[in-house]
Each structure stands twice: as C-alpha cells, then as structure tokens.
Write an enzyme that holds these catalytic residues in place. Structure first.
Site, PDB file in Angstrom:
ATOM      1  N   GLU A 119       7.542   0.399 -12.991  1.00  0.00           N
ATOM      2  CA  GLU A 119       7.329   1.732 -12.428  1.00  0.00           C
ATOM      3  C   GLU A 119       5.837   1.871 -12.178  1.00  0.00           C
ATOM      4  O   GLU A 119       5.049   0.970 -12.490  1.00  0.00           O
ATOM      5  CB  GLU A 119       7.841   2.807 -13.386  1.00  0.00           C
ATOM      6  CG  GLU A 119       9.362   2.824 -13.492  1.00  0.00           C
ATOM      7  CD  GLU A 119       9.871   3.943 -14.365  1.00  0.00           C
ATOM      8  OE1 GLU A 119       9.230   5.012 -14.421  1.00  0.00           O
ATOM      9  OE2 GLU A 119      10.903   3.757 -15.002  1.00  0.00           O
ATOM     10  N   HIS A 234       5.979  14.596 -10.419  1.00  0.00           N
ATOM     11  CA  HIS A 234       6.655  13.345 -10.057  1.00  0.00           C
ATOM     12  C   HIS A 234       6.581  13.217  -8.538  1.00  0.00           C
ATOM     13  O   HIS A 234       6.859  14.179  -7.827  1.00  0.00           O
ATOM     14  CB  HIS A 234       8.110  13.362 -10.530  1.00  0.00           C
ATOM     15  CG  HIS A 234       8.724  11.994 -10.532  1.00  0.00           C
ATOM     16  ND1 HIS A 234       9.073  11.344  -9.365  1.00  0.00           N
ATOM     17  CD2 HIS A 234       9.015  11.137 -11.540  1.00  0.00           C
ATOM     18  CE1 HIS A 234       9.559  10.146  -9.674  1.00  0.00           C
ATOM     19  NE2 HIS A 234       9.535   9.996 -10.992  1.00  0.00           N
ATOM     20  N   ARG A 283       1.119   7.513 -11.155  1.00  0.00           N
ATOM     21  CA  ARG A 283       1.859   8.618 -10.551  1.00  0.00           C
ATOM     22  C   ARG A 283       0.957   9.670  -9.901  1.00  0.00           C
ATOM     23  O   ARG A 283       1.292  10.228  -8.861  1.00  0.00           O
ATOM     24  CB  ARG A 283       2.679   9.253 -11.663  1.00  0.00           C
ATOM     25  CG  ARG A 283       3.833  10.000 -11.192  1.00  0.00           C
ATOM     26  CD  ARG A 283       4.734  10.315 -12.344  1.00  0.00           C
ATOM     27  NE  ARG A 283       5.694   9.264 -12.560  1.00  0.00           N
ATOM     28  CZ  ARG A 283       6.562   9.268 -13.565  1.00  0.00           C
ATOM     29  NH1 ARG A 283       6.543  10.250 -14.430  1.00  0.00           N
ATOM     30  NH2 ARG A 283       7.445   8.309 -13.694  1.00  0.00           N
ATOM     31  N   HIS A 344       6.765  17.865 -13.293  1.00  0.00           N
ATOM     32  CA  HIS A 344       7.591  16.893 -14.023  1.00  0.00           C
ATOM     33  C   HIS A 344       7.267  16.790 -15.507  1.00  0.00           C
ATOM     34  O   HIS A 344       8.168  16.720 -16.331  1.00  0.00           O
ATOM     35  CB  HIS A 344       7.409  15.533 -13.361  1.00  0.00           C
ATOM     36  CG  HIS A 344       8.235  14.427 -13.939  1.00  0.00           C
ATOM     37  ND1 HIS A 344       9.618  14.447 -13.931  1.00  0.00           N
ATOM     38  CD2 HIS A 344       7.890  13.248 -14.531  1.00  0.00           C
ATOM     39  CE1 HIS A 344      10.084  13.339 -14.486  1.00  0.00           C
ATOM     40  NE2 HIS A 344       9.053  12.605 -14.878  1.00  0.00           N
ATOM     41  N   ARG A 379       0.109  10.712 -17.532  1.00  0.00           N
ATOM     42  CA  ARG A 379       0.982   9.838 -18.321  1.00  0.00           C
ATOM     43  C   ARG A 379       1.443   8.625 -17.513  1.00  0.00           C
ATOM     44  O   ARG A 379       1.849   8.747 -16.357  1.00  0.00           O
ATOM     45  CB  ARG A 379       2.214  10.633 -18.766  1.00  0.00           C
ATOM     46  CG  ARG A 379       3.263   9.813 -19.484  1.00  0.00           C
ATOM     47  CD  ARG A 379       4.422  10.686 -19.871  1.00  0.00           C
ATOM     48  NE  ARG A 379       5.072  11.225 -18.714  1.00  0.00           N
ATOM     49  CZ  ARG A 379       6.165  10.709 -18.139  1.00  0.00           C
ATOM     50  NH1 ARG A 379       6.718   9.629 -18.640  1.00  0.00           N
ATOM     51  NH2 ARG A 379       6.696  11.277 -17.092  1.00  0.00           N
TER      52      ARG A 379
HETATM   53  C1  SIN Z   1      11.347   8.114 -13.388  1.00  0.00           C
HETATM   54  O1  SIN Z   1      12.419   7.559 -13.631  1.00  0.00           O
HETATM   55  O2  SIN Z   1      10.731   7.964 -12.348  1.00  0.00           O
HETATM   56  C2  SIN Z   1      10.796   9.052 -14.402  1.00  0.00           C
HETATM   57  C3  SIN Z   1      10.340   8.328 -15.582  1.00  0.00           C
HETATM   58  C4  SIN Z   1       9.247   9.073 -16.265  1.00  0.00           C
HETATM   59  O3  SIN Z   1       9.008  10.250 -15.985  1.00  0.00           O
HETATM   60  O4  SIN Z   1       8.570   8.451 -17.087  1.00  0.00           O
END
Ligand code: SIN
Length: 529
Positions: A119, A234, A283, A344, A379
């Site tokens: 991610e 997010h 993010r 988020h 985060r």
């Molecule tokens: C996601 O699945 O993109 C969210 C995971 C997160 O907020 O850490």
C-alpha cells in the site's frame, strides 16, 4: 439514575480492535473488566478497514525487516514520529498477529504462506489481509467471537458522557447514558478505545460511530492531546456524486498495490512526476495530488483504473470494493472507478506512552484515539490495525501492572453541567470546506466561528453526547490547525505551503478552566513526547 452495584477493575470504552484486544487480555490477567459500546460490539469502525495489517512476517520472500518498516513509517510521518515508539510498536507486530490467529483469525494464503501486498508508502510487500479486502471485518468477527465465547462482560447500547474522577483527580468510573436515562459505573481504570472522528467531516470513510467521543472525554478529564491537526484523508473513497454526505465506501489502496492507476477526468495519469513511488506514494502525497488535479480540471473526482485485473479477479480479490462499485452501477473490471478523497483517520489524539498510559492517573488510551507517536504527521497505510492489536494488549498489561487493590470509595456523581453544542450539519460542512486538504487562516477562522456558535445544552441523550463531543473535537482540531503555520504530512496549508524546521515538533492541546481547547507544551510521559 442507575448506579451499577459493582466497581470493575477496568472499563474499556469502545469495542474495535484495540478495545476488544485489551478487554480479552485484561480478562486473561484476572482483571474484572467490562467493555462498553454505544452501539453493538460488532458495529464499530474496525469492520470498515479493508487493506490489511502491515507487519514484517517471518518467512519467504526475504528482504523485509523491522528496520525497513520503521524507515517507511518515519518517512510517511513527515518528521513527527517518535522513533522509539515506532520501533517498539512495529517490532511487537508478529506476536500480536499470532495472538489474533490464536483467537481464530484466518488470513489469505494461510499461515505459512500468507499473502502480502503493498500500500502507499510501503517499499516492501508486507500488508497481510483477510477475505481479500475484508481484513477489519475478519478481525472484528474474531475478537467479538472470542469476547462472547469467553463471556466477557459487555455493556452494549451505552454512551459514555463523562470519565468520572475522585477528588484526587484519579479515574473512578464512567457516567453512562442510554435512551432510557443515565447511569454510573465504578471503575478503577478506564481505557479509551473509541476510534476516531471521521464524522466531523461531511464525507468520511468511517462508520457513523466515529464521532470523536474519546478525544472529547479525555480532554474533559484533563488529559493532554497532541497532533490533532493531522486528519488523514484517504485518497480513494468511492465517489457517490456531487456533495455526497456521510459514510463513503472505501476503495482500498491495495488495489493500487495490485497495479491500478489513478487518472484524472481527461484520462491523464495523476501521479506521474509527483513522487518516486507514483500511485503508491504516502497517502498525504496522493490525496494532495488528487485534490490539486481535481481543482485544475474543475471536477470533484478522479478515476482509478483497475480494469487490467478483470471482473473475475476483482470480485475474488476485492469483494467488498467490487460489491460497493456494483451497488452504484460501476463494473470495475470494465470501466475506471470514480474516486475522491474523504476524511479517514485521526493521526494524533490522546497522548500516551508506549503502554497506553495518558497524563491522567487511571486513564489509558489505545488505537485511533491515542497518540503514541507512531503516526506522526501522516499515518503509514495499514499501521493502524497493528497499533490497535499491540497497544490494546499493552494497555491491559499496564492497567494490571499499575493496579493497586486500594479501597475504592465509588465514583462521584456526574456533573450534569450543560455543554456547548454546535449544529452538527453546519459543523461538518464547514470542517469539509475549511479543515480538509488545503487549509488557510481565513478558512480555519470561519470553521472556528461555526464550531464556536454553540448553545449550552444538558446532555440527556446519546445523540446530545455525540454532538457535544463533535463540537469539542472540532474546536481542538481547529486550534492546532490554526497554530501550525506550515504544511506537513496531512496538514496542507495553502497560505503556508512549505514545511518549516521550527515546526518540527508536536502541538499539544488541553482544555482551560472554561473548557476551551488551548495550546500546551508537550510533556514527556514515560519517555514519549
Ligand atoms: C485501505 O485499505 O486503503 C485502508 C487501509 C488503512 O487505512 O490503513
């Protein structure tokens, strides 16, 4: 008023990943524990988490390490992480996940050969997942099942309106509220595990319960909070149409981890040339780039092209996202998914040490409501479920270690003082307009005016308690956001677009004697600033 005829050793407020992990561990340690939730045990925000748990898992493929996970977390945190806390929490990850497995959690790929994905901000494949994109739901199922099968004391449908303290300032219990009236529960210790404050904004990926309750309870109990200005958006919530309100379905970052690409409305790539990690940048970087591109193209969404995966693979690997898309008539295997950033995650919160202790004797915090120093200004994706597992367990152990079987005279009665309450709708609209991605001093002042336009109301219902909590949480976030005259992590100021070295420190917030959030000097507790 109901006064429960029992004083528990520990009252855990909130039944998400941190709360249930703590309650189960406290029961194992022989503490008399009760878990309190304003809805039902299964109805928290944890179930909404999709992507997974970021953890350095032993076994093939080689190449990852706790050091590498720490390095990625520090980069994402934009200079405000506490490295000691980061290292301690991340190093405890494998043991915490093993514990979860012992409670019955099933991860994709099985145990020896668990699947790992990437991610945003992760330079290694280290995010493990369950049910494809239903990791939070699997954790909630596992922990709620364990709590029910072990006959943990659960108080469902009870809102907490106040953390009660004795005349020495030590926690002594909780004031509770349901639709039928008020009650008091004696507790030698209270652990706040209430999650975040997504409902402070008009559009959020969070469940309806995420109304900043724990932050407000802690502030009123005199606790120190910090890093509140860092509200993470997010990058990819499913776009439901112009001005859509409330909970927006998440489109997990893991889809980008599997190669999906962000395009603007004209089909041009959004992340080219923005960051070396492209669409898998941290993010805050991706959400900021999307926001700028939306402004440049005069739209309120962009597109996430995952068509290379095909419908069958998307349905298998990302069933939750596939179903959400289908519900709005989008087939992500054949067409790009319309997405937009949405509120988020609360990166800051109640200041704790790495055992969950706050600055108030007898008050502990774990999970999203807490500020351990792990997240800094932004985060790292999927570090939060890990933090909930590690810190829930540690907080329970800290309560047990701190426990003294002193006489507990019983909690004092709740204050029943009227509290300032702003209009929820106006608050959410103004927070989205002025305290989201791209803030400036005039906008923050306008939002503060809305948060300050209150009436004083007696808190008689759970909804009143939420409204008062949201009002206080907004004022606290805005105070910190106005003070930070730079851009860093999730805090993007259009009037101060650069980071400033003098701001490479946390901003702490407490309540003054009038109940107004004011800036304070961060203090060291247990070695953690
Ligand atoms: C996601 O699945 O993109 C969210 C995971 C997160 O907020 O850490």
């Amino acid at each position: 008023m109901t006064i429960w005829d029992v004083t528990v050793d520990l009252a855990v407020v909130g039944t998400g990943v941190a709360g249930l992990t703590a309650a189960l561990r406290a029961a194992e340690l022989g503490l008399r524990v009760v878990a309190v939730t304003k809805t039902t045990v299964e109805d928290g925000n944890t179930r909404c988490a999709q992507g997974g748990i970021a953890v350095v898992w032993p076994g093939p493929p080689p190449g990852d390490s706790v050091d590498a996970h720490v390095a990625d977390t520090l980069v994402a945190g934009a200079g405000l992480c506490d490295e000691t806390a980061v290292r301690t929490i991340l190093a405890a990850g494998p043991a915490a996940v093993s514990e979860l497995k012992m409670h019955g959690a099933v991860f994709d790929g099985g145990w020896a050969d668990v699947h790992r994905t990437r991610e945003g901000g992760h330079r290694a494949y280290r995010v493990i997942h369950a049910g494809g994109d239903a990791t939070g739901a699997e954790i909630e199922r596992t922990l709620a099942g364990a709590a029910r099968s072990r006959q943990l004391m659960l108080l469902e449908g009870q809102s907490v309106s106040e953390v009660l303290r004795d005349d020495t300032g030590r926690v002594a219990g909780l004031a509770l509220l349901d639709e039928l009236g008020a009650g008091v529960l004696g507790a030698r210790a209270v652990l706040l595990a209430t999650g975040g404050l997504g409902q402070l904004y008009a559009a959020s990926t969070n469940a309806d319960v995420a109304t900043g309750d724990g932050l407000a309870l802690a502030l009123r109990a005199g606790a120190l909070t910090a890093d509140l200005e860092f509200v993470q958006f997010h990058p990819t919530a499913l776009y439901l149409g112009t001005g859509s309100r409330g909970r927006q379905p998440l489109v997990t970052e893991a889809i980008r981890g599997e190669g999906a690409v962000l395009l603007d409305i004209d089909g041009a790539p959004v992340m080219t040339g923005v960051h070396p990690l492209g669409g898998l940048a941290p993010r805050d970087v991706v959400a900021g780039a999307i926001t700028r591109r939306m402004a440049a193209t005069g739209t309120d969404h962009v597109l996430l092209d995952a068509t290379h995966l095909g419908s069958a693979e998307l349905r298998r690997r990302f069933p939750t996202v596939h179903a959400a898309c289908a519900s709005v008539g989008v087939d992500p295997g054949c067409e790009p998914i319309p997405v937009a950033p949405a509120a988020h995650y609360q990166c800051g919160g109640v200041v704790t040490d790495t055992s969950g202790r706050t600055t108030v004797p007898g008050l502990y915090a774990a999970g999203e409501v807490a500020r351990t120093g792990l997240h800094g200004a932004n985060r790292l994706a999927s570090n939060s479920l890990l933090e909930g597992l590690v810190m829930g367990r540690r907080a329970a152990e800290a309560v047990a270690a701190d426990f003294t079987v002193s006489r507990c005279p019983g909690p004092p009665l709740p204050s029943h003082e009227p509290r300032p309450v702003a209009d929820r709708d106006a608050l959410q609209q103004s927070m989205s307009a002025h305290a989201g991605i791209g803030r400036d001093s005039a906008g923050l002042a306008a939002a503060s005016a809305v948060a300050g336009a209150t009436t004083r109301r007696r808190i008689r219902t759970p909804h009143d308690a939420e409204d008062a909590g949201l009002t206080l949480a907004a004022a606290a976030v805005l105070a910190a956001a106005a003070a930070r005259t730079e851009s860093r992590g999730c805090h993007l100021r259009t009037d101060h677009p650069r980071s400033a070295e003098r701001w490479r420190r946390s901003i702490a917030v407490v309540l003054d004697d009038d109940g107004t959030p004011v800036l304070a000097e961060p203090v060291l507790i247990g070695g953690v600033a």
